[in-house]
Scaffold this motif. Structure first.
Motif, PDB file in Angstrom:
ATOM      1  N   SER A  82       0.921  -1.238  -0.130  1.00 52.94           N
ATOM      2  CA  SER A  82      -0.107   0.057   0.065  1.00 52.94           C
ATOM      3  C   SER A  82       0.959   1.411  -0.100  1.00 52.94           C
ATOM      4  N   VAL A  83       1.892   1.120   0.684  1.00 48.45           N
ATOM      5  CA  VAL A  83       2.761   2.473   0.989  1.00 48.45           C
ATOM      6  C   VAL A  83       3.474   2.483  -0.636  1.00 48.45           C
ATOM      7  N   LYS A  84       3.766   1.594  -1.079  1.00 45.90           N
ATOM      8  CA  LYS A  84       4.408   1.612  -2.603  1.00 45.90           C
ATOM      9  C   LYS A  84       3.367   2.243  -3.588  1.00 45.90           C
ATOM     10  N   GLU A  85       2.285   1.963  -3.506  1.00 40.02           N
ATOM     11  CA  GLU A  85       1.162   2.259  -4.374  1.00 40.02           C
ATOM     12  C   GLU A  85       1.063   3.914  -4.090  1.00 40.02           C
ATOM     13  N   VAL A  86       1.167   4.338  -3.016  1.00 38.27           N
ATOM     14  CA  VAL A  86       0.773   5.633  -2.548  1.00 38.27           C
ATOM     15  C   VAL A  86       1.997   6.545  -3.084  1.00 38.27           C
ATOM     16  N   VAL A  87       3.107   6.091  -2.798  1.00 43.59           N
ATOM     17  CA  VAL A  87       4.425   6.785  -3.189  1.00 43.59           C
ATOM     18  C   VAL A  87       4.423   6.710  -4.665  1.00 43.59           C
ATOM     19  N   LYS A  88       4.227   5.678  -5.670  1.00 48.70           N
ATOM     20  CA  LYS A  88       3.979   5.956  -7.033  1.00 48.70           C
ATOM     21  C   LYS A  88       3.155   6.934  -7.585  1.00 48.70           C
ATOM     22  N   PHE A  89       1.839   6.992  -6.757  1.00 51.14           N
ATOM     23  CA  PHE A  89       0.899   7.896  -7.217  1.00 51.14           C
ATOM     24  C   PHE A  89       1.447   9.591  -6.825  1.00 51.14           C
ATOM     25  N   LYS A  90       1.996   9.675  -5.568  1.00 51.59           N
ATOM     26  CA  LYS A  90       2.402  10.961  -5.184  1.00 51.59           C
ATOM     27  C   LYS A  90       3.646  11.427  -5.777  1.00 51.59           C
ATOM     28  N   GLY A  91       4.629  10.435  -6.153  1.00 54.14           N
ATOM     29  CA  GLY A  91       5.859  10.775  -6.684  1.00 54.14           C
ATOM     30  C   GLY A  91       6.963  10.539  -5.595  1.00 54.14           C
ATOM     31  N   ASN A  92       8.287  10.680  -5.783  1.00 51.99           N
ATOM     32  CA  ASN A  92       9.303  10.231  -4.995  1.00 51.99           C
ATOM     33  C   ASN A  92       9.568  11.255  -3.856  1.00 51.99           C
ATOM     34  N   ASP A  93       8.918  12.348  -3.565  1.00 49.64           N
ATOM     35  CA  ASP A  93       9.364  13.167  -2.618  1.00 49.64           C
ATOM     36  C   ASP A  93       8.283  12.994  -1.532  1.00 49.64           C
ATOM     37  N   VAL A  94       8.319  11.754  -1.065  1.00 48.33           N
ATOM     38  CA  VAL A  94       7.127  11.248  -0.074  1.00 48.33           C
ATOM     39  C   VAL A  94       8.126  11.015   1.273  1.00 48.33           C
ATOM     40  N   GLN A  95       7.773  11.668   2.246  1.00 46.71           N
ATOM     41  CA  GLN A  95       8.393  11.204   3.589  1.00 46.71           C
ATOM     42  C   GLN A  95       7.331  10.227   4.234  1.00 46.71           C
ATOM     43  N   ILE A  96       8.085   9.084   4.897  1.00 43.72           N
ATOM     44  CA  ILE A  96       7.321   8.118   5.694  1.00 43.72           C
ATOM     45  C   ILE A  96       7.262   8.550   7.122  1.00 43.72           C
ATOM     46  N   PHE A  97       6.270   8.835   7.782  1.00 45.23           N
ATOM     47  CA  PHE A  97       6.118   9.031   9.165  1.00 45.23           C
ATOM     48  C   PHE A  97       5.564   7.771   9.976  1.00 45.23           C
ATOM     49  N   LEU A  98       6.113   6.920  10.342  1.00 43.14           N
ATOM     50  CA  LEU A  98       5.701   5.666  11.249  1.00 43.14           C
ATOM     51  C   LEU A  98       5.133   6.160  12.527  1.00 43.14           C
ATOM     52  N   ASP A  99       3.888   5.908  12.527  1.00 37.16           N
ATOM     53  CA  ASP A  99       3.184   6.206  13.821  1.00 37.16           C
ATOM     54  C   ASP A  99       1.988   5.275  14.121  1.00 37.16           C
ATOM     55  N   SER A 100       1.356   5.467  15.028  1.00 41.14           N
ATOM     56  CA  SER A 100       0.296   4.414  15.485  1.00 41.14           C
ATOM     57  C   SER A 100      -0.645   5.387  16.425  1.00 41.14           C
ATOM     58  N   VAL A 101      -1.911   4.783  16.703  1.00 38.77           N
ATOM     59  CA  VAL A 101      -2.740   5.052  17.484  1.00 38.77           C
ATOM     60  C   VAL A 101      -2.335   4.426  18.954  1.00 38.77           C
ATOM     61  N   GLY A 102      -1.521   3.565  18.727  1.00 36.83           N
ATOM     62  CA  GLY A 102      -0.781   2.648  19.915  1.00 36.83           C
ATOM     63  C   GLY A 102       0.653   2.975  19.722  1.00 36.83           C
ATOM     64  N   ASP A 103       1.392   2.073  20.001  1.00 37.32           N
ATOM     65  CA  ASP A 103       2.913   1.965  19.703  1.00 37.32           C
ATOM     66  C   ASP A 103       3.337   0.957  18.575  1.00 37.32           C
ATOM     67  N   PRO A 104       4.098   1.498  17.590  1.00 38.17           N
ATOM     68  CA  PRO A 104       4.406   0.713  16.433  1.00 38.17           C
ATOM     69  C   PRO A 104       5.408  -0.354  16.843  1.00 38.17           C
ATOM     70  N   LEU A 105       6.188  -0.069  17.837  1.00 35.91           N
ATOM     71  CA  LEU A 105       7.189  -1.108  18.199  1.00 35.91           C
ATOM     72  C   LEU A 105       6.455  -2.327  19.010  1.00 35.91           C
ATOM     73  N   THR A 106       5.119  -2.514  19.112  1.00 26.57           N
ATOM     74  CA  THR A 106       4.321  -3.321  19.761  1.00 26.57           C
ATOM     75  C   THR A 106       3.909  -4.564  18.500  1.00 26.57           C
TER      76      THR A 106
END
Length: 110
Positions: A82-106
């Protein structure tokens, strides 16, 4: 005045695993998946699980939550697709922000 100590029990939450086969889309859901807010930053949320119970938490996602009865875990391969699809649509200047409603490390595959 006497203070009464209240002991809370952790809530038993339902766990939903989101895979490609589940048919649940990863675009358009706020608690999990890819969130595009119209900028070059893409929020990526792999889980809603949280093992803490912070008083200041705006999502109340911890084990003693009074609002969240369900947790979500997204299959990593499905999420990356899904991330690759969005980046392909938006272009290569996309920054990924890994966040969560909880804790991504879980997330079990982190």
């Amino acid at each position: 005045m006497k203070l009464k100590l209240i002991t809370l029990e952790p809530q038993k939450k339902k766990l939903i695993r989101i895979t490609k086969e589940s048919g649940i889309p990863l675009l358009g859901a706020l608690p999990f998946g890819c969130i595009d807010r119209g900028s070059n930053i893409l929020q990526v949320r792999c889980t809603t699980i949280c093992n803490m119970n912070c008083q200041f938490c705006s999502t109340d996602g911890g084990p003693y939550s009074t609002k969240h009865s369900t947790n979500y875990v997204v299959d990593i391969d499905y999420l990356l697709e899904s991330v690759k699809e969005v980046v392909k649509f938006k272009g290569n200047d996309v920054q990924i922000f890994l966040d969560s409603v909880g804790d991504p490390l879980t997330h079990p595959d982190f």
